[in-house]
Design an enzyme around this catalytic site. Structure first.
Site, PDB file in Angstrom:
ATOM      1  CB  CYS A 163     -89.464   1.157 -69.483  1.00  0.00           C
ATOM      2  SG  CYS A 163     -90.776  -0.012 -70.229  1.00  0.00           S
ATOM      3  CG  HIS A 171     -87.583   1.848 -75.946  1.00  0.00           C
ATOM      4  ND1 HIS A 171     -87.185   2.965 -76.351  1.00  0.00           N
ATOM      5  CD2 HIS A 171     -88.290   2.047 -74.816  1.00  0.00           C
ATOM      6  CE1 HIS A 171     -87.664   3.903 -75.535  1.00  0.00           C
ATOM      7  NE2 HIS A 171     -88.724   3.381 -74.619  1.00  0.00           N
ATOM      8  CG  ASP A 212     -92.163  -2.932 -70.978  1.00  0.00           C
ATOM      9  OD1 ASP A 212     -93.096  -2.178 -70.592  1.00  0.00           O
ATOM     10  OD2 ASP A 212     -91.801  -2.885 -72.127  1.00  0.00           O
ATOM     11  CD  GLN A 246     -86.730   2.833 -70.804  1.00  0.00           C
ATOM     12  OE1 GLN A 246     -87.529   3.544 -71.045  1.00  0.00           O
ATOM     13  NE2 GLN A 246     -86.443   2.670 -69.539  1.00  0.00           N
ATOM     14  NE  ARG A 281     -91.830   6.032 -78.397  1.00  0.00           N
ATOM     15  CZ  ARG A 281     -92.339   6.019 -76.993  1.00  0.00           C
ATOM     16  NH1 ARG A 281     -93.344   6.057 -76.562  1.00  0.00           N
ATOM     17  NH2 ARG A 281     -91.093   5.693 -76.117  1.00  0.00           N
ATOM     18  NE  ARG A 319     -85.407   6.956 -71.790  1.00  0.00           N
ATOM     19  CZ  ARG A 319     -86.597   6.744 -72.779  1.00  0.00           C
ATOM     20  NH1 ARG A 319     -87.731   6.256 -72.089  1.00  0.00           N
ATOM     21  NH2 ARG A 319     -86.475   7.154 -73.900  1.00  0.00           N
TER      22      ARG A 319
HETATM   23  N1  NVA Z   1     -92.792  -2.226 -74.574  1.00  0.00           N
HETATM   24  C1  NVA Z   1     -93.789  -1.021 -74.165  1.00  0.00           C
HETATM   25  C2  NVA Z   1     -92.604  -0.016 -73.751  1.00  0.00           C
HETATM   26  C3  NVA Z   1     -93.242   1.490 -73.619  1.00  0.00           C
HETATM   27  C4  NVA Z   1     -92.209   2.422 -73.392  1.00  0.00           C
HETATM   28  C5  NVA Z   1     -94.531  -0.711 -75.435  1.00  0.00           C
HETATM   29  O1  NVA Z   1     -93.977  -0.778 -76.731  1.00  0.00           O
HETATM   30  O2  NVA Z   1     -95.496  -0.360 -75.324  1.00  0.00           O
HETATM   31  N1   CP Z   2     -90.342   4.415 -71.195  1.00  0.00           N
HETATM   32  C1   CP Z   2     -90.885   5.193 -72.285  1.00  0.00           C
HETATM   33  O1   CP Z   2     -90.580   5.080 -73.198  1.00  0.00           O
HETATM   34  O2   CP Z   2     -91.741   5.987 -71.635  1.00  0.00           O
HETATM   35  P1   CP Z   2     -92.919   6.634 -72.789  1.00  0.00           P
HETATM   36  O3   CP Z   2     -93.584   5.724 -73.636  1.00  0.00           O
HETATM   37  O4   CP Z   2     -93.736   7.523 -71.936  1.00  0.00           O
HETATM   38  O5   CP Z   2     -91.972   7.630 -73.600  1.00  0.00           O
END
Ligand code: NVA
Ligand code: CP
Length: 298
Positions: free
Chosen positions: A256, A128, A218, A131, A101, A284
């Site tokens: 998510c 993502h 989101d 997800q 990540r 997930r």
């Molecule tokens: N769009 C959000 C998703 C988190 C799981 C982010 O990138 O922070």
């Molecule tokens: N939805 C998701 O990816 O959650 P986290 O950022 O907590 O892993």
């Protein structure tokens, strides 16, 4: 070598296989308890994570495998001590696949091209995919016929949406994007690449969510984004009771998570009877397990 970087790298048949495997693992978990015996997964998080961290970690252990959490700086994946490819070559002597990540989608694409170790995209600034596959499983459990589903995405044009658009281009379900004009203008060109008769854009939340089976949102500002000022454009884009009642009777609300209560969604909706957010989080894990089995297959 198999990687899991973006949904649009896959054919429908392959996605169907991963989803079908996830459903089987959910139903008969014991049957899969040694599927990843002697395999080790490396997890690298350069941004915060609760769900992705836990679902990969617990999911891999339930498949009989083991997990190592690695810090980019500690192992030198930041290209400072040695080249990232050299780090990957060494990692491949000890572990079997790695989830990353980060805020550098290009880096994970380039690392995957080296074909040294299977790489899984655990969220980047661009996409993502884990997800959205998990969400696809949740959607299939809730909606009888995914082909006729009408999904409305309301809010930002971000990583999660991009993976959802990739999925829409494969399955051709109806997807309305309800995105403020100040945001949408920056992505208009990109959107045109994916546009089809079932993928449409609206500015008006009421018009765009009408008769939806699923409303997704989101956060307005994703992790690592610099432009915090953009929140002002989303003033009328909060998913509230009015928007939910404008959709079909049994509409499901999806997010998510993590959520900013009172911004993109009210607590009433997030905790309400239409909300599927905890099921999304749970699913997930089955998807990560199916992805792990998929990438580890020789
Ligand atoms: N769009 C959000 C998703 C988190 C799981 C982010 O990138 O922070
Ligand atoms: N939805 C998701 O990816 O959650 P986290 O950022 O907590 O892993």
């Amino acid at each position: 070598m198999r990687h899991f970087i973006d949904i649009n790298n896959f054919k429908k048949k392959e996605i169907d296989e991963i989803i079908s495997l996830a459903k089987k693992i959910k139903k008969y978990p014991k049957k899969y308890s040694s599927s990843c015996n002697d395999k080790t997964l490396g997890l690298i998080f350069e941004k915060q994570s609760l769900r992705t961290r836990l679902s990969f970690n617990v999911g891999m252990q339930k498949l009989g495998g083991s997990v190592l959490e690695l810090q980019s700086k500690d192992i030198g994946l930041d290209n400072k001590r040695e080249k990232a490819e050299d780090v990957l070559n060494v990692l491949s002597q000890y572990i079997d696949c790695v989830m990353i990540r980060n805020n550098n989608h290009k880096q994970i694409v380039n690392l995957s091209k080296e074909n040294i170790l299977p790489i899984i995209n655990g969220l980047t600034e661009y996409s993502h995919p884990c997800q959205i596959l998990g969400d696809f499983l949740t959607l299939q459990e809730h909606l009888k016929n995914i082909k006729n589903a009408k999904i409305a995405w309301i809010g930002d044009y971000n990583n999660v949406l991009r993976s959802l658009i990739h999925l829409q281009n494969i399955y051709n379900f109806k997807l309305n994007l309800i995105i403020p004009k100040e945001i949408f203008k920056n992505y208009k060109k990109e959107f045109q690449q994916y546009k089809n008769e079932n993928l449409n854009h609206y500015f008006d939340p009421i018009l765009g969510t009408k008769n939806s089976n699923c409303i997704m949102t989101d956060v307005w500002v994703s992790m690592g984004e610099k432009n915090k000022n953009k929140k002002k454009y989303f003033k009328n884009y909060t998913v509230n009771k009015k928007i939910i009642s404008n959709a079909t009777d049994n509409v499901i609300f999806m997010h998510c998570l993590p959520a900013k209560r009172g911004q993109e969604v009210t607590s009433e909706v997030l905790d309400g009877k239409n909300s599927a957010v905890l099921m999304q989080a749970k699913n997930r894990m089955y998807i990560q397990q199916a992805i792990l089995i998929y990438v580890l297959k020789k």
